[in-house]
Structures are given as C-alpha cells and as structure tokens.
Design a protein around this motif. Sequence first.
Motif, PDB file in Angstrom:
ATOM      1  N   LYS A  85       0.783  -1.139   0.004  1.00  0.00           N
ATOM      2  CA  LYS A  85       0.030   0.097   0.011  1.00  0.00           C
ATOM      3  C   LYS A  85       0.767   1.090  -0.077  1.00  0.00           C
ATOM      4  CE  LYS A  85      -3.837  -2.256   2.486  1.00  0.00           C
ATOM      5  NZ  LYS A  85      -3.119  -3.499   3.067  1.00  0.00           N
ATOM      6  N   LYS A  86       1.993   1.203   0.768  1.00  0.00           N
ATOM      7  CA  LYS A  86       2.820   2.465   0.703  1.00  0.00           C
ATOM      8  C   LYS A  86       3.525   2.678  -0.503  1.00  0.00           C
ATOM      9  CE  LYS A  86       2.874   3.935   5.369  1.00  0.00           C
ATOM     10  NZ  LYS A  86       2.518   5.162   5.663  1.00  0.00           N
ATOM     11  N   ARG A  87       3.808   1.857  -1.239  1.00  0.00           N
ATOM     12  CA  ARG A  87       4.374   1.799  -2.512  1.00  0.00           C
ATOM     13  C   ARG A  87       3.266   2.202  -3.446  1.00  0.00           C
ATOM     14  NH1 ARG A  87       7.881  -3.038  -4.517  1.00  0.00           N
ATOM     15  NH2 ARG A  87       8.464  -1.392  -6.249  1.00  0.00           N
ATOM     16  N   LEU A  88       2.353   1.827  -3.587  1.00  0.00           N
ATOM     17  CA  LEU A  88       1.151   1.994  -4.299  1.00  0.00           C
ATOM     18  C   LEU A  88       0.790   3.511  -4.162  1.00  0.00           C
ATOM     19  CD1 LEU A  88      -0.823   1.709  -6.473  1.00  0.00           C
ATOM     20  CD2 LEU A  88      -2.271   0.388  -4.864  1.00  0.00           C
ATOM     21  N   GLN A  89       0.731   4.023  -3.115  1.00  0.00           N
ATOM     22  CA  GLN A  89       0.297   5.405  -2.558  1.00  0.00           C
ATOM     23  C   GLN A  89       1.345   6.344  -3.032  1.00  0.00           C
ATOM     24  OE1 GLN A  89       0.284   6.225   1.651  1.00  0.00           O
ATOM     25  NE2 GLN A  89      -0.135   8.312   1.372  1.00  0.00           N
ATOM     26  N   ARG A  90       2.842   5.890  -3.087  1.00  0.00           N
ATOM     27  CA  ARG A  90       3.720   6.642  -3.915  1.00  0.00           C
ATOM     28  C   ARG A  90       3.711   6.752  -5.429  1.00  0.00           C
ATOM     29  NH1 ARG A  90       9.660   4.130  -3.365  1.00  0.00           N
ATOM     30  NH2 ARG A  90       8.760   2.819  -4.820  1.00  0.00           N
TER      31      ARG A  90
END
Length: 257
Positions: A85-90
């Motif tokens: 999720k963190k990478r997708l948010q980036r």
Amino acid sequence: MAHGDAFPEVVELNVGGQVYVTRLETLTAVSDSLLWAKFTNSSSEGLQRDNNGRFFFDRDGFLFRFILDYLRDSQLYLPESFKEKKRLQREADYFRLPELSRRLAGLSEPGSSAEDSGEQEEPESPVSSSVAGARSSPAGPDAGYITVGYRGSYTIGRDVQADAKFRRVARITVCSKISLAKEVFGDTLNESRDPDRPPDKYTSRYYLKYNFLEQAFDRLAEAGFHMVACNSTGTCSINDPPEDKLWTSYTEYVFCR
C-alpha cells in the motif's frame, strides 16, 4: 487541436517493462492528473517511447495495474493480502491522483474505517478483494505459469564441422491456463487438439503455428513473463549411414508472471 487528433483512441503503454493497452478516455479520466496532462496535450513529442513505439513511463509496472483500475471507475480494488500500500500510494502521488492517495493513506493506518477513508458504501473498508482471473483485461494481467516445450533433433556425422545438422524444432507445445495462453499467443495459438475449453481450465495440448522458440519467448517477455526453470532430456540412435548419430531431445521452459 483536440487530444484525439494527437493520440489514438487505444493507447499502448510500457510502464517499467510491463505492457498495457487501454483507452485514451481512461488515461484522461481524472482532470489535472499527470496522465491527463500528458495525453490531453496537442502533441506527443514530450512523451518518451520505447523501441516498439509505446509510450514509456519509468515507474513500477506491476503497481500501475491498480492505477489503471482506479482510472476506469474511480474504485480501489486490491487483493486480500496486498502488502504494498505504501508503494502504491507513492505511485498515486507521482501520477497526481490525490483521492487515490488519500484512500491508501487511510488503509495504511490501523483501525481505519470506511467512514474515515471516504468510502461509505463498503461495510468495512474501501478495499474490495478481487478474485484472481475475474477481471480479464490487458491492463490487469493474471499471475500464473506457462510451460513451453519442444521436441528437437540433429544429426552429427563423422566430420562434425561439415555434417552437423543443427536444431530442428518440429512443434512448440504450450501448457497453461486457457486464458493465459490466449492472452499471450493470441491467433498464433493452435487450439485444434483441445477446442472449446473455458478460459478458467488448463490444457497441455495447445501448440503454436510457428516453430521459432525466440518468437515465443518474445511474446512471453512482452506479456511480463520471466523464465524460472527449464529442463531437457535427450537420446541418441544410429542413423543411416551407420556412422551418423541422430540425437533427439525434449526441452521445457517454465515461465512465470
């Protein structure tokens, strides 16, 4: 000039080595996003292209499938055990999709509720589990394995340099889920030995209409597959004249996405 004059209605993208095909209308669905700015321009000169003429973005090719899903219907669909999720948010921040970024930020916080993340129609959270294979789209490829096999033969005579007859591939077979085989090989796939099978079933009887292994490998690479294993067996028999040796082999390559 309208953006339809500068770009085709169906656009091919190369995102970090992953190939996506989608409508221009999808790419420009969110006003002021990065893709909207790039593809509503009157000219495509500022966009980088790969060797095949596809528009190239040096971003995470796997995560872009979720960006494209969001652009289609403004909904967020993630696998049940999704851990990036963190990478997708980036990626959402890079493509200037603030609403998607806000939803992902809410998911990253323990105890976040549907009301907190702005999704009131879902009972628990805005994440909807998607069943593998249920969404069939070039931009949302299924994971899976494809095994490519072939039988080859060559003859070596007394004078190896003069008499060697190199690899002859009679037929390339394809073993995989029906939907994966059709996605990768399309109309180059011969289904005559196993016709009318539903896409969610598996087959080991398909074969290709050509006999160039490199052509099959190119198709698999373009679809995002990587070779993870291979094996080969061989036998030798005496040919005519007796001094010649006929070698036959069967080789399999296993690809995964």
